[in-house]
Write an enzyme that holds these catalytic residues in place. Structure first.
Site, PDB file in Angstrom:
ATOM      1  N   ASN A  46      10.299  22.254  30.355  1.00 14.46           N
ATOM      2  CA  ASN A  46      10.316  23.605  29.800  1.00 14.46           C
ATOM      3  C   ASN A  46      10.948  24.577  30.788  1.00 14.46           C
ATOM      4  O   ASN A  46      10.793  24.445  31.997  1.00 14.46           O
ATOM      5  CB  ASN A  46       8.936  24.082  29.302  1.00 14.46           C
ATOM      6  CG  ASN A  46       7.808  23.909  30.283  1.00 14.46           C
ATOM      7  OD1 ASN A  46       7.863  23.077  31.188  1.00 14.46           O
ATOM      8  ND2 ASN A  46       6.754  24.691  30.116  1.00 14.46           N
ATOM      9  N   GLU A  48      11.191  28.598  31.185  1.00 18.48           N
ATOM     10  CA  GLU A  48      10.685  29.873  30.682  1.00 18.48           C
ATOM     11  C   GLU A  48      11.662  31.003  30.986  1.00 18.48           C
ATOM     12  O   GLU A  48      12.678  30.797  31.657  1.00 18.48           O
ATOM     13  CB  GLU A  48       9.292  30.130  31.273  1.00 18.48           C
ATOM     14  CG  GLU A  48       8.321  29.043  30.811  1.00 18.48           C
ATOM     15  CD  GLU A  48       6.883  29.291  31.191  1.00 18.48           C
ATOM     16  OE1 GLU A  48       6.610  30.099  32.101  1.00 18.48           O
ATOM     17  OE2 GLU A  48       6.012  28.664  30.539  1.00 18.48           O
ATOM     18  N   CYS A  57      11.118  24.844  25.216  1.00 19.82           N
ATOM     19  CA  CYS A  57      10.170  23.758  25.496  1.00 19.82           C
ATOM     20  C   CYS A  57      10.886  22.530  26.069  1.00 19.82           C
ATOM     21  O   CYS A  57      12.091  22.345  25.874  1.00 19.82           O
ATOM     22  CB  CYS A  57       9.466  23.323  24.218  1.00 19.82           C
ATOM     23  SG  CYS A  57       8.368  24.537  23.491  1.00 19.82           S
ATOM     24  N   GLU A  59      10.804  19.479  25.085  1.00 22.82           N
ATOM     25  CA  GLU A  59      11.377  18.610  24.057  1.00 22.82           C
ATOM     26  C   GLU A  59      12.759  19.092  23.638  1.00 22.82           C
ATOM     27  O   GLU A  59      13.691  18.292  23.448  1.00 22.82           O
ATOM     28  CB  GLU A  59      10.470  18.572  22.821  1.00 22.82           C
ATOM     29  CG  GLU A  59       9.077  18.023  23.076  1.00 22.82           C
ATOM     30  CD  GLU A  59       8.051  19.080  23.493  1.00 22.82           C
ATOM     31  OE1 GLU A  59       8.422  20.042  24.210  1.00 22.82           O
ATOM     32  OE2 GLU A  59       6.893  18.929  23.097  1.00 22.82           O
ATOM     33  N   CYS A  90       5.308  21.376  19.553  1.00 19.06           N
ATOM     34  CA  CYS A  90       5.190  22.589  18.732  1.00 19.06           C
ATOM     35  C   CYS A  90       6.071  22.476  17.497  1.00 19.06           C
ATOM     36  O   CYS A  90       6.945  21.600  17.396  1.00 19.06           O
ATOM     37  CB  CYS A  90       5.536  23.831  19.550  1.00 19.06           C
ATOM     38  SG  CYS A  90       7.302  24.189  19.686  1.00 19.06           S
ATOM     39  N   CYS A  93       9.901  22.570  18.028  1.00 15.35           N
ATOM     40  CA  CYS A  93      10.421  21.308  18.578  1.00 15.35           C
ATOM     41  C   CYS A  93      10.440  20.206  17.539  1.00 15.35           C
ATOM     42  O   CYS A  93      11.358  19.386  17.515  1.00 15.35           O
ATOM     43  CB  CYS A  93       9.620  20.896  19.810  1.00 15.35           C
ATOM     44  SG  CYS A  93       9.980  21.968  21.219  1.00 15.35           S
TER      45      CYS A  93
END
Ligand code: THU
Length: 134
Positions: A46, A48, A57, A59, A90, A93
């Site tokens: 991830n 940010e 993310c 993924e 999530c 993703c």
């Protein structure tokens, strides 16, 4: 079928990928490792952002990185989260993963011994995908 997937290696790579996570805001370092149909393993973490909402993310980082390196299909993904219980991907993703492997196998691992083993079609039933535009 499932025994052809190198889960041990995927898990090792997902855990290693989490060490590259850029997580100054959440301090929640996630790693993902994809198995491509041509047998490569591609990692993501991830990343940010100060705007928070533009966070990517692990993924999705892995998918975009794999595509940039020529991937056409994903067979499996292992996701590591720094939690005591495993965490599924999530919704955003799931949709991005679906583009490159609607039936892909998904394993989630964590700091505890529990894990999740499932498939994307179970996590994202009735998905909208490339087939709907054909
Ligand atoms: N995150 C992931 O990278 N993958 C997941 O499956 C769950 C959430 C990230 C996003 C954010 O950087 C942090 O974890 C907390 O939500």
């Amino acid at each position: 079928m499932g025994h052809h997937i190198p889960w041990q290696e995927l898990e090792k790579q997902a855990r290693a990928a989490a060490r590259q996570a850029y997580v100054p805001y959440s301090r929640f370092a996630v790693g993902a490792a994809l198995l491509t149909s041509d047998g490569r393993i591609v990692r993501g973490c991830n990343v940010e952002n100060a705007s928070y909402g533009l966070t990517n993310c692990a993924e999705r980082t892995a998918i975009f990185s794999a595509r940039a390196d020529g991937m056409s299909e994903v067979l499996a993904v292992c996701i590591y989260t720094p939690t005591s219980a495993p965490t599924p991907p999530c919704g955003a993703c799931r949709q991005v993963l679906n583009e490159f492997g609607p039936g892909m196998a998904i394993r989630a691992v964590c700091d505890g011994t529990e894990r999740i083993d499932t498939t994307l079609d179970v996590l994202l039933p009735g998905a909208f995908g490339p087939m709907n535009l054909a």
